[in-house]
Design a protein around this motif. Structure first.
Motif, PDB file in Angstrom:
ATOM      1  N   PRO A 263      55.743   0.945  29.062  1.00  0.00           N
ATOM      2  CA  PRO A 263      54.888   1.018  27.909  1.00  0.00           C
ATOM      3  C   PRO A 263      54.509   1.840  27.939  1.00  0.00           C
ATOM      4  CG  PRO A 263      54.151   0.541  30.545  1.00  0.00           C
ATOM      5  CD  PRO A 263      55.303   0.235  30.394  1.00  0.00           C
ATOM      6  N   HIS A 264      54.157   2.183  26.599  1.00  0.00           N
ATOM      7  CA  HIS A 264      54.098   3.066  25.717  1.00  0.00           C
ATOM      8  C   HIS A 264      52.789   4.053  25.879  1.00  0.00           C
ATOM      9  CE1 HIS A 264      54.605   6.447  22.430  1.00  0.00           C
ATOM     10  NE2 HIS A 264      53.539   6.157  22.846  1.00  0.00           N
ATOM     11  N   GLN A 265      53.021   5.444  26.779  1.00  0.00           N
ATOM     12  CA  GLN A 265      52.228   6.163  27.091  1.00  0.00           C
ATOM     13  C   GLN A 265      51.986   7.393  26.557  1.00  0.00           C
ATOM     14  OE1 GLN A 265      53.701   8.056  30.809  1.00  0.00           O
ATOM     15  NE2 GLN A 265      53.350   5.905  31.778  1.00  0.00           N
ATOM     16  N   GLU A 266      50.417   6.848  25.736  1.00  0.00           N
ATOM     17  CA  GLU A 266      50.030   8.170  25.028  1.00  0.00           C
ATOM     18  C   GLU A 266      49.326   9.450  25.881  1.00  0.00           C
ATOM     19  OE1 GLU A 266      47.427   7.426  22.390  1.00  0.00           O
ATOM     20  OE2 GLU A 266      48.459   5.208  21.577  1.00  0.00           O
TER      21      GLU A 266
END
Length: 95
Positions: A91-94
């Motif tokens: 998952p892409h973490q911001e």
């Protein structure tokens, strides 16, 4: 028991086919009883098939034995084990 019956049938075959047959092979002339000549031809035919077949089986077994140690090596550090299931990307973490 079966072997004895087969031998008895072969003996009957040879005895009933006692006429002389002239056999020529590679310049050699031989007069044999017909039953013996046919039986000899069958045995030679079996050997002509069985010997190369046996040699090929032995060759393939030797090749398989040589290849077996290579297949048993653990995977190297750069290779990922294949799971057979497609994995989702992380998952892409911001932040």
């Amino acid at each position: 028991m079966v072997f004895a019956i087969v031998l008895l049938l072969l003996l009957i075959f040879v005895l009933q086919n006692g006429q002389r047959a002239e056999v020529t092979f590679l310049g050699v002339h031989v007069a044999l009883p017909l039953g013996v000549a046919l039986l000899l031809a069958a045995v030679v035919g079996v050997l002509l098939v069985a010997l190369p077949g046996t040699a090929r089986i032995v060759q393939l077994r030797m090749r398989a034995r040589r290849a077996a140690p290579r297949a048993a090596k653990p995977p190297g550090p750069t290779s990922r084990p294949a799971t057979g299931v497609a994995q989702a990307p992380p998952p892409h973490q911001e932040g």
